[in-house]
Design a protein around this motif. Structure first.
Motif, short mmCIF file in Angstrom:
data_model
loop_
_atom_site.label_atom_id
_atom_site.label_comp_id
_atom_site.label_asym_id
_atom_site.label_seq_id
_atom_site.Cartn_x
_atom_site.Cartn_y
_atom_site.Cartn_z
N TYR A 1 69.16 19.97 -20.73
CA TYR A 1 68.02 19.89 -19.82
C TYR A 1 66.78 20.54 -20.40
O TYR A 1 65.65 20.17 -20.06
N HIS A 2 66.94 21.51 -21.29
CA HIS A 2 65.78 22.12 -21.93
C HIS A 2 65.08 21.11 -22.83
O HIS A 2 63.85 21.19 -23.02
N ASN A 3 65.81 20.18 -23.43
CA ASN A 3 65.24 19.21 -24.35
C ASN A 3 64.82 17.91 -23.67
O ASN A 3 64.21 17.05 -24.32
N MET A 4 65.18 17.74 -22.40
CA MET A 4 64.81 16.53 -21.69
C MET A 4 63.45 16.68 -21.03
O MET A 4 63.05 17.80 -20.68
N PRO A 5 62.73 15.59 -20.83
CA PRO A 5 61.45 15.67 -20.10
C PRO A 5 61.65 16.20 -18.69
O PRO A 5 62.68 15.95 -18.05
N ARG A 6 60.67 16.94 -18.19
CA ARG A 6 60.77 17.55 -16.87
C ARG A 6 60.72 16.47 -15.79
O ARG A 6 60.09 15.43 -15.95
N ASN A 7 61.40 16.76 -14.67
CA ASN A 7 61.38 15.89 -13.49
C ASN A 7 61.88 14.48 -13.79
O ASN A 7 61.37 13.49 -13.26
N VAL A 8 62.84 14.37 -14.69
CA VAL A 8 63.43 13.08 -15.04
C VAL A 8 64.92 13.14 -14.74
O VAL A 8 65.61 14.09 -15.15
N MET A 9 65.42 12.14 -13.98
CA MET A 9 66.86 12.07 -13.72
C MET A 9 67.57 11.69 -15.00
O MET A 9 67.40 10.58 -15.52
N SER A 10 68.34 12.61 -15.57
CA SER A 10 68.85 12.45 -16.92
C SER A 10 70.24 11.83 -16.93
O SER A 10 71.08 12.11 -16.07
N ASN A 11 70.46 10.99 -17.91
CA ASN A 11 71.77 10.45 -18.25
C ASN A 11 71.98 10.65 -19.74
O ASN A 11 71.02 10.57 -20.52
#
Length: 584
Positions: A151-161
């Motif tokens: 989650y630190h490397n993912m864009p903010r406020n994005v539902m991640s898969n």
């Protein structure tokens, strides 16, 4: 000039200073304390808001401890983390709270937490039991390091898969994430990581260089893994490249072991050799003198005992005399007298030898010139060799041609080259075990096979979603070539013309701590994300509140233990027990 020669750093860590928490922990708005409880390295620091990624954790240390002996390092208390300095002298004493990747020894875990809190300036009179009972914390939240890094490397406020490959010191995890939450039932673990790779590399090099067995330490193997190893995109093809002498010479890394450049007896002058012989002679004479004195003392004590028994005979105390003879295992007074004479002669001779040895020792100390000629002076000189050549025709039949004296220069022994480890194919063989566990005899699936197994548990459309974000994190994914290897494995297992993407964490080691810091700051006022002391007291230490980076909470209901009275009754009845025993 030598090429590809690398020196071991053998770095020693310095003890961590005791910091002050200050207003960070005691202000009106306390800042969360983030602990990354890794099996290789623990990281701790305050979740202070700031630029991304912000400062590193204030405390980083190896997650090991050793109980010191009395008087060692100033006390008998346990030494933790960086306070140990160099790990190799204490390797056999090191203990870790982890079994594989799970903290199971809570006593050692408490030592690590004590060390963290003390050096961060936290003063307070487990995990939940340790944290609430020992340290009195107000609330706690647990999360998975790989998810925090994700989650630190993912864009903010994005539902991640995505599909996380988290490889650490003890094991490797495959973690599927769907709609921003961990799909725990389809997670898989491989019990291989950096620890097993270091042990495998140590075994390979110790078998290759048995003369340097003690110098091939685990700490040095970890250094080779971190700085000189890489993952081959095609393992078999890479091994074929190493068969080429030119490729080997250009890519082998020569690791220089420490050594002393001064060989005993090789660079000593004649005076130094004579002085060394004198020292050895004096030590030998002192040792012999000490042995003679010890033997003389024992013989004198036995002689005194025998003389005492003889006095009993002369005084007419026959009962005590016969009793003493039996204790001495003697049959008659004549045998006693014979032993007394022999011991008297031996004691007198020993005294004379001690006196002679003292006199000779004094002479040797005064006269520094040895009486025996130097052995090196007995070697034939050039004139002697030439004179012997004059008689060579007389003995041509007996003297073979190969024994003629030659004037070639003796080769100089390269001590530095002898203490070098040539690390060739070992650079790829050790890290390869996470893809091929069979290399070390482990009956497990590797990363590629496990990845395929996890994907096969989903429908095709979900597989397409997961492979669009394959994320690599953990300290054991920092090998050069790992990202390319995972892409190659996915290319082979995915359908023709399908797409996928592989991402590497910006900082595979620290991103878990950064992610936990971000999560703590974003959920500081969210009571639904934290376990409070009230939750702990009502629901027990196994209670877990779920959030985006947490594991799944599964209530554990343990069977109630039978009381001792009922167990005693059951044991007294036994099979075929009588009715009378039930009434007792």
């Amino acid at each position: 000039m030598a090429t590809n020669v690398y020196f071991f750093r053998d770095a020693r860590v310095a003890p961590d200073p005791v910091l002050e928490a200050g207003p960070v922990a005691d202000g009106l708005h306390p800042v969360p304390l983030v602990l990354d409880n890794g099996s290789f390295q623990a990281r701790a620091g305050w979740a202070c808001p700031g630029p991304d990624p912000g400062p590193e954790p204030r405390l980083q240390f190896r997650a090991v401890c050793a109980r010191g002996r009395g008087g060692a390092r100033g006390g008998a208390g346990p030494q933790v983390g960086n306070a140990l300095g160099s790990l190799e002298p204490l390797r056999w004493m090191l203990r870790s709270p982890f079994d594989r990747n799970v903290p199971v020894n809570l006593e050692l875990q408490e030592l690590l937490l004590d060390y963290s809190f003390q050096h961060l300036g936290v003063s307070s009179q487990m995990m939940s039991e340790l944290l609430f009972e020992c340290y009195g914390i107000p609330k706690v939240a647990y999360g998975i390091d790989g998810l925090f890094s994700f989650y630190h490397n993912m864009p903010r406020n994005v539902m991640s898969n995505g599909l996380i490959i988290s490889s650490g010191y003890q094991c490797t995890h495959i973690l599927p994430v769907l709609d921003g939450r961990l799909d725990a039932k389809n997670c898989k673990r491989i019990n291989l990581g950096g620890s097993q790779a270091a042990a495998y590399l140590q075994r390979l090099l110790q078998l290759k260089y048995p003369g340097h067995l003690a110098a091939i330490t685990l700490s040095r193997m970890e250094e080779i893994l971190q700085e000189h190893s890489y993952i081959a995109e095609d393992y078999v093809e890479e091994l074929q490249k190493w068969r080429c002498p030119d490729y080997y010479e250009n890519n082998v890394h020569k690791m220089q072991l420490p050594f002393s450049s001064k060989l005993l007896g090789s660079t000593l002058t004649l005076e130094e050799k004579q002085e060394r012989r004198q020292q050895q002679l004096r030590r030998l004479q002192e040792l012999n003198a000490r042995r003679r004195e010890e033997k003389l003392q024992l013989d004198q004590e036995r002689l005194d005992r025998l003389l005492y028994v003889q006095e009993l005979l002369e005084d007419g105390q026959m009962d005590q005399f016969h009793k003493a003879l039996i204790e001495l295992n003697m049959d008659s007074p004549e045998e006693l007298q014979s032993y007394i004479q022999k011991l008297s002669v031996a004691v007198e001779q020993a005294k004379q030898k001690i006196l002679q040895a003292e006199v000779s020792l004094e002479v040797d100390v005064v006269d520094s010139k040895p009486e025996t000629p130097d052995l090196e002076q007995l070697e034939p000189t050039l004139e002697d060799v030439e004179s012997m050549n004059d008689f060579e025709p007389l003995f041509s039949e007996e003297t073979p041609e190969v024994e003629k004296p030659v004037t070639t220069v003796q080769p100089v022994f390269n001590l530095a080259a002898y203490h070098q480890l040539f690390v060739g194919t070992e650079r790829i063989r050790a890290p390869e075990i996470i893809f091929q566990p069979s290399l070390i005899g482990e009956e497990q699936a590797g990363v590629a096979e496990t990845l395929q197994y996890v994907l096969d548990r989903y429908p095709k459309d979900t597989q397409e979603t997961l492979v669009q974000n394959v994320f690599l994190t953990g300290g054991n994914v920092m090998y050069p070539g790992l990202k390319a290897r995972v892409e190659k494995e996915l290319l082979e297992m995915r359908p023709f013309q399908s797409a996928f993407q592989v991402h590497l964490a910006s900082n595979p080691v620290l991103d878990a701590w950064y992610g936990a810091r971000d999560w703590a700051l974003n959920h500081l006022s969210d009571d639904e994300a934290w376990i409070t002391r009230k939750d702990y007291e009502e629901k027990g230490g196994e209670f877990l509140r779920e959030h985006c980076a947490s594991n799944v909470y599964v209530p554990i209901r343990l069977p109630k233990q039978a009381s001792r009275s009922s167990e005693a009754q059951a044991s007294s009845r036994g099979p075929g027990g009588s009715g009378a025993s039930e009434q007792l």
